[in-house]
Design an enzyme around this catalytic site. Structure first.
Site, PDB file in Angstrom:
ATOM      1  CG  HIS A 169      75.316  27.902  27.438  1.00  0.00           C
ATOM      2  ND1 HIS A 169      76.089  26.789  27.650  1.00  0.00           N
ATOM      3  CD2 HIS A 169      75.115  27.993  26.098  1.00  0.00           C
ATOM      4  CE1 HIS A 169      76.335  26.209  26.471  1.00  0.00           C
ATOM      5  NE2 HIS A 169      75.760  26.918  25.520  1.00  0.00           N
ATOM      6  CD  GLU A 172      75.186  26.979  31.206  1.00  0.00           C
ATOM      7  OE1 GLU A 172      74.616  26.077  30.570  1.00  0.00           O
ATOM      8  OE2 GLU A 172      76.351  27.324  30.976  1.00  0.00           O
ATOM      9  CG  HIS A 262      79.717  26.833  30.265  1.00  0.00           C
ATOM     10  ND1 HIS A 262      78.771  26.847  29.273  1.00  0.00           N
ATOM     11  CD2 HIS A 262      80.855  27.287  29.707  1.00  0.00           C
ATOM     12  CE1 HIS A 262      79.317  27.288  28.155  1.00  0.00           C
ATOM     13  NE2 HIS A 262      80.582  27.562  28.386  1.00  0.00           N
ATOM     14  CD  GLU A 338      79.699  22.853  32.169  1.00  0.00           C
ATOM     15  OE1 GLU A 338      78.729  23.380  32.766  1.00  0.00           O
ATOM     16  OE2 GLU A 338      79.842  22.868  30.923  1.00  0.00           O
TER      17      GLU A 338
HETATM   18 ZN    ZN Z   1      76.833  26.028  29.420  1.00  0.00          ZN
END
Ligand code: ZN
Length: 375
Positions: A169, A172, A262, A338
């Site tokens: 992504h 990010e 991420h 994350e």
């Molecule tokens: Zn992500």
């Protein structure tokens, strides 16, 4: 008083100007290429030295994660090195959801972004610096649809196959800042953690899985609107050549341990997500992941285990997501890391919030945790 000027025609730039009046601007975030996602913004405001900018980004109730805006302060820089925060407030009921950013720049040029940007130029610096280090080899795993290379750095002489990859992504950007900390640890001969890890492991590192989305200023997709982290079951040359290339390279080496890095828009803390619900789940494979999570949790206050994603029920894992696919396909200890856009309220740093510097420190802590996990 002159009107300010707003620009975004540069690497990862993304904003639409609706109107400008003096030092105030009404803005909107364009959608990702061929997709329904929007959240990433990155622009320059010029001509406001000593005046208070009032920048209102509208239409955010239709953004990918409306929960990302309450409690969020926009990132700002005047020298493009140090990224601080500009006080911001969110009103869901005005202009379809409006984030108002207020900031008085000392100089005439100020830069604003959802998180500190990580440009493709910096990516090439990172890859070239690492590739020049002793014992590091570089290979290009494939090409994106815009024709950009998918870079992979290999190093280490050990048996344990470790895959670290980031920015599926592209918005990010925390994930590639994290990679800087990882690569600094692994390539510094005076770093004992990196030195011993390279004796025990063979590392395969993809610092940016989605160069097209990065350069185009997307939050979540590549240049043709594909969310790469939903392509791992059946990647295709037409929609997801990035995943096809990376998964193919993993098939050649096998995978024992993997981190997919991420950022999470809404949750104000760093956390891990595992692979509960894969068809071949065993408590033993699960425990190998939980043990890593406990080690990392003990090592740094910038990580925690209270906030995070709900775990999938038995047999319900989504195998199109990388971590689940890698855990199922290779029996690996795989995980999604994350990092927040906001800050961790339990360990706040008000001037910068979560920052590139903290992302890099967490990269170092993740490597130290890996060494302890290997035993
Ligand atoms: Zn992500």
């Amino acid at each position: 008083m002159n009107d300010i000027r707003i620009d975004s025609e540069f690497d990862s730039g993304n904003i639409e100007v609706l109107s400008i009046d003096g030092a105030s601007a009404k803005l909107a975030i364009p959608l990702d290429d061929q997709a329904e996602f929007k959240q990433w913004f990155h622009f320059r405001a010029a001509g406001a030295a000593g005046r208070e900018l009032e920048l209102v980004i509208t239409g955010l109730e239709k953004s990918a994660y409306p929960g990302g805006w309450p409690g969020y302060d926009a990132c700002v820089s005047e020298d493009r090195e140090f990224w601080g925060r500009a006080p911001s407030s969110y009103d869901a009921k005005t202009d379809g959801g409006a984030l108002t950013i207020r900031y008085t720049p000392a100089s005439d040029v100020a830069w604003f972004a959802y998180f500190a940007p990580y440009s493709m130029e910096r990516h090439h610096d990172l890859v070239s610096e690492a590739a020049a280090c002793e014992g590091v080899t570089h290979r290009t795993l494939g090409s994106t649809l815009d024709g950009q290379p998918i870079d992979c750095l290999d190093m280490g002489e050990g048996e344990t196959q470790v895959w670290l990859y980031a920015r599926q992504h592209p918005g990010e950007t925390q994930a590639e800042w994290w990679m800087e900390g990882v690569l600094e640890t692994l390539t510094d001969p005076s770093d004992s953690v990196g030195r011993i890890l390279r004796q025990k492991c063979r590392f395969h590192i993809v610092p940016n899985c989605n160069p097209d989305g990065s350069r185009r200023g997307n939050l979540r997709v590549n240049g043709v609107g594909t969310n790469l982290n939903r392509e791992w079951a059946e990647p295709t040359l037409e929609k997801s050549p990035e995943v096809l290339a990376i998964r193919g390279a993993m098939d050649e080496t096998g995978v024992d341990f993997a981190i997919d890095a991420h950022g999470d828009e809404a949750i104000p803390a760093a956390f891990l997500a595992g692979f509960e619900g894969i068809p071949s789940w065993t408590d033993e494979q699960g425990e190998s992941y939980y043990r890593y999570e406990r080690i990392l949790n003990r090592r740094t206050p910038d990580f925690q285990t209270e906030l995070g994603y709900p775990k999938s029920a038995p047999g319900k894992a989504n195998l199109s997501m990388s971590t689940n696919q890698v855990a199922e396909r290779f029996g690996a200890t795989a995980m999604t890391l994350e990092m927040p856009y906001k800050d961790n309220p339990k360990d706040p740093e008000p001037e910068q919030g979560w920052s590139p510097e903290r992302s890099k420190m967490l990269g170092r802590d993740c490597m130290a945790a890996l060494l302890e996990w290997l035993g």
